[in-house]
Design an enzyme around this catalytic site. Structure first.
Site, PDB file in Angstrom:
ATOM      1  N   ASP A 127       0.791  -1.240   0.000  1.00  0.00           N
ATOM      2  CA  ASP A 127       0.000   0.000   0.000  1.00  0.00           C
ATOM      3  C   ASP A 127       0.825   1.293   0.000  1.00  0.00           C
ATOM      4  O   ASP A 127       0.319   2.346  -0.365  1.00  0.00           O
ATOM      5  CB  ASP A 127      -0.927   0.035   1.230  1.00  0.00           C
ATOM      6  CG  ASP A 127      -1.941  -1.096   1.220  1.00  0.00           C
ATOM      7  OD1 ASP A 127      -2.200  -1.646   0.135  1.00  0.00           O
ATOM      8  OD2 ASP A 127      -2.474  -1.436   2.299  1.00  0.00           O
ATOM      9  N   MET A 214      -9.000   6.499 -28.996  1.00  0.00           N
ATOM     10  CA  MET A 214      -9.719   5.221 -29.050  1.00  0.00           C
ATOM     11  C   MET A 214      -9.702   4.448 -27.733  1.00  0.00           C
ATOM     12  O   MET A 214     -10.298   3.379 -27.623  1.00  0.00           O
ATOM     13  CB  MET A 214      -9.127   4.335 -30.158  1.00  0.00           C
ATOM     14  CG  MET A 214      -9.487   4.802 -31.554  1.00  0.00           C
ATOM     15  SD  MET A 214     -11.274   4.860 -31.811  1.00  0.00           S
ATOM     16  CE  MET A 214     -11.664   3.108 -31.958  1.00  0.00           C
ATOM     17  N   ILE A 250      -4.212 -10.051  -7.431  1.00  0.00           N
ATOM     18  CA  ILE A 250      -3.124 -10.211  -8.404  1.00  0.00           C
ATOM     19  C   ILE A 250      -1.983  -9.242  -8.057  1.00  0.00           C
ATOM     20  O   ILE A 250      -0.806  -9.500  -8.291  1.00  0.00           O
ATOM     21  CB  ILE A 250      -3.655  -9.989  -9.840  1.00  0.00           C
ATOM     22  CG1 ILE A 250      -2.661 -10.484 -10.866  1.00  0.00           C
ATOM     23  CG2 ILE A 250      -3.983  -8.550 -10.120  1.00  0.00           C
ATOM     24  CD1 ILE A 250      -3.232 -10.531 -12.274  1.00  0.00           C
TER      25      ILE A 250
HETATM   26  N1  ATP Z   1      -3.219  -2.143  18.198  1.00  0.00           N
HETATM   27  C1  ATP Z   1      -2.639  -3.349  18.079  1.00  0.00           C
HETATM   28  N2  ATP Z   1      -2.075  -3.954  19.168  1.00  0.00           N
HETATM   29  C2  ATP Z   1      -1.499  -5.161  19.065  1.00  0.00           C
HETATM   30  N3  ATP Z   1      -1.425  -5.859  17.921  1.00  0.00           N
HETATM   31  C3  ATP Z   1      -1.944  -5.321  16.816  1.00  0.00           C
HETATM   32  C4  ATP Z   1      -2.597  -4.037  16.829  1.00  0.00           C
HETATM   33  N4  ATP Z   1      -3.028  -3.767  15.574  1.00  0.00           N
HETATM   34  C5  ATP Z   1      -2.693  -4.834  14.833  1.00  0.00           C
HETATM   35  N5  ATP Z   1      -2.045  -5.770  15.557  1.00  0.00           N
HETATM   36  C6  ATP Z   1      -1.542  -7.084  15.109  1.00  0.00           C
HETATM   37  O1  ATP Z   1      -0.944  -6.960  13.823  1.00  0.00           O
HETATM   38  C7  ATP Z   1      -1.624  -7.815  12.895  1.00  0.00           C
HETATM   39  C8  ATP Z   1      -1.550  -7.224  11.525  1.00  0.00           C
HETATM   40  O2  ATP Z   1      -2.230  -5.981  11.514  1.00  0.00           O
HETATM   41  P1  ATP Z   1      -3.151  -5.581  10.256  1.00  0.00           P
HETATM   42  O3  ATP Z   1      -4.108  -6.686   9.989  1.00  0.00           O
HETATM   43  O4  ATP Z   1      -3.670  -4.228  10.534  1.00  0.00           O
HETATM   44  O5  ATP Z   1      -2.148  -5.596   9.031  1.00  0.00           O
HETATM   45  P2  ATP Z   1      -0.929  -4.639   8.713  1.00  0.00           P
HETATM   46  O6  ATP Z   1       0.269  -5.051   9.489  1.00  0.00           O
HETATM   47  O7  ATP Z   1      -1.370  -3.212   8.878  1.00  0.00           O
HETATM   48  O8  ATP Z   1      -0.632  -5.014   7.203  1.00  0.00           O
HETATM   49  P3  ATP Z   1      -1.426  -4.550   5.867  1.00  0.00           P
HETATM   50  O9  ATP Z   1      -1.046  -3.100   5.632  1.00  0.00           O
HETATM   51  O10 ATP Z   1      -0.857  -5.437   4.837  1.00  0.00           O
HETATM   52  O11 ATP Z   1      -2.863  -4.752   6.106  1.00  0.00           O
HETATM   53  C9  ATP Z   1      -3.025  -7.914  13.478  1.00  0.00           C
HETATM   54  O12 ATP Z   1      -3.715  -9.032  12.981  1.00  0.00           O
HETATM   55  C10 ATP Z   1      -2.731  -8.046  14.954  1.00  0.00           C
HETATM   56  O13 ATP Z   1      -2.296  -9.333  15.284  1.00  0.00           O
HETATM   57  O1  F6P Z   2      -6.078  -9.811   1.637  1.00  0.00           O
HETATM   58  P1  F6P Z   2      -7.102  -9.144   2.496  1.00  0.00           P
HETATM   59  O2  F6P Z   2      -7.023  -9.551   3.912  1.00  0.00           O
HETATM   60  O3  F6P Z   2      -8.447  -9.214   1.878  1.00  0.00           O
HETATM   61  O4  F6P Z   2      -6.740  -7.582   2.549  1.00  0.00           O
HETATM   62  C1  F6P Z   2      -6.858  -6.722   1.463  1.00  0.00           C
HETATM   63  C2  F6P Z   2      -6.168  -5.452   1.829  1.00  0.00           C
HETATM   64  O5  F6P Z   2      -4.796  -5.725   2.069  1.00  0.00           O
HETATM   65  C3  F6P Z   2      -4.002  -4.967   1.193  1.00  0.00           C
HETATM   66  O6  F6P Z   2      -3.760  -5.738   0.022  1.00  0.00           O
HETATM   67  C4  F6P Z   2      -2.672  -4.674   1.836  1.00  0.00           C
HETATM   68  O7  F6P Z   2      -2.854  -3.927   3.001  1.00  0.00           O
HETATM   69  C5  F6P Z   2      -4.849  -3.741   0.872  1.00  0.00           C
HETATM   70  O8  F6P Z   2      -4.432  -3.073  -0.290  1.00  0.00           O
HETATM   71  C6  F6P Z   2      -6.212  -4.367   0.765  1.00  0.00           C
HETATM   72  O9  F6P Z   2      -7.224  -3.433   1.057  1.00  0.00           O
END
Ligand code: ATP
Ligand code: F6P
Length: 319
Positions: A127, A214, A250
């Site tokens: 992202d 086009m 994808i």
């Molecule tokens: N506030 C929080 N405190 C503790 N653990 C957290 C918190 N927020 C997220 N996590 C942990 O981190 C994991 C990943 O967070 P999230 O699902 O938001 O994805 P991400 O790391 O932001 O990656 P992406 O940007 O790909 O979605 C969560 O499933 C949870 O286990």
């Molecule tokens: O694969 P999932 O859990 O459906 O999450 C999709 C989300 O994860 C991302 O691929 C990465 O954070 C976003 O672009 C999208 O909104």
């Protein structure tokens, strides 16, 4: 530091494997034992951990996905879940942890760091939504994947004289749409960071058609209205047949680009350097082509700067 752990968490991103490889090989080079934790914080809570060696990370630099697998783990957000994780870390003698993931994963890592585990975070997400770094691992590959699709769609769009809406990922961040939109010559780029008027899109389409164009590509970041509704509206207002492609997952796979492999390799090695220096609760990033590290809270509290100049340029070039 004798033993460290490494995990990937949240959505996977191309280049995560290159980052794991760099962490494992740099650690072993420095005489540190590395434990691979499977499925992010989920594997940490459940003890899904095994020692990694030089060949565990052989033949992966070019592969998408993550050999450690990933997960989103609700339990880790609770005190109870994290206390289970701390027990497991103690049992395995893991003193330091490298977390590769997005902002949610960073928040989890910061909590572990406050409990005494030395944690270092690497930005692994397509992202590009982490404010403290110019680029995240996987973003460049995702943009190139989108671009490849834009080229294919442009071929068929031009043959039929159609307009195409291409919906891309990014969660709340319009960077994938912006970069792929500029590189792919999109006529309009719709992102969450910038207001847009549908009338401008309709006018551009009609003007383009009147001068014999086009094909027309409209790059739409996910989460801003419904791509199919927009397609219908375009057909009604302009009379131009409009097709919608939602690229979906994808964008999350595929062999990482050279840029992502190099970024991941540099960041992985930096994480080990920081752990050896005794650092904890640090996020590694890339600013103005130099590696940086800063406190996780500070990294997350910054505001993501949308590149307004690039957005303006896209509009100028697609006039
Ligand atoms: N506030 C929080 N405190 C503790 N653990 C957290 C918190 N927020 C997220 N996590 C942990 O981190 C994991 C990943 O967070 P999230 O699902 O938001 O994805 P991400 O790391 O932001 O990656 P992406 O940007 O790909 O979605 C969560 O499933 C949870 O286990
Ligand atoms: O694969 P999932 O859990 O459906 O999450 C999709 C989300 O994860 C991302 O691929 C990465 O954070 C976003 O672009 C999208 O909104």
């Amino acid at each position: 530091m004798k033993t460290i752990g490494v995990l990937t968490s949240g959505g996977d991103s191309p280049g995560m494997n290159a980052a794991i490889r760099a962490v494992v090989r740099s650690a072993i080079y420095n005489g540190i034992k590395v434990m691979g934790i499977e499925r992010g914080y989920n594997g940490l809570i459940n003890g899904k951990i095994k020692e990694m060696n030089l060949s565990s990370v052989g033949d992966i630099i070019h592969r998408g996905g993550t050999i450690l697998k990933t997960a989103r783990c609700e339990e880790f957000k609770t005190e109870d879940g994290r206390s289970k994780a701390l027990n497991v870390l103690e049992i395995f003698g893991i003193e330091g942890l490298v977390v590769i993931g997005g902002n949610g994963s960073f928040k989890g890592a910061q909590k572990l760091s406050h409990s005494g585990i030395k944690t270092i975070c690497l930005p692994g997400t397509i992202d590009n939504d982490l404010p403290y770094t110019d680029y995240t691992i996987g973003f460049d590959t995702a943009v190139n994947t989108v671009l490849h699709s834009v080229s294919n769609i442009r071929d068929t769009s031009a043959s039929h004289g159609r307009a195409s809406i291409i919906e891309v990922m990014g969660r709340y961040c319009g960077d994938i749409a912006l970069y792929a939109g500029l590189a792919g010559g999109a006529e309009s780029v719709i992102v969450p960071e910038e207001e847009y008027k549908k009338e401008d899109i309709f006018r551009k389409l009609i003007n383009g058609r009147n001068r014999g164009k086009m094909h027309s590509i409209i790059m739409l970041a996910e989460g801003i209205g419904n791509a199919f509704d927009l397609g219908k509206e375009i057909e009604e207002k302009t009379g131009i047949e409009t097709k919608v492609t939602v690229l979906g997952h994808i964008q999350r796979g595929g062999s990482p680009t050279a840029f992502d492999r190099i970024l991941a390799s540099k960041m992985g090695a930096k994480a080990i350097e920081l752990l050896i220096d005794g650092a904890s609760g640090r996020a590694v990033g890339m600013k103005n082509n130099s590696l940086i590290d800063l406190d996780i809270d500070e990294a997350l509290s910054q505001d993501k700067q949308f590149d307004k100049d690039m957005y303006k340029l896209t509009n100028i070039l697609s006039i």
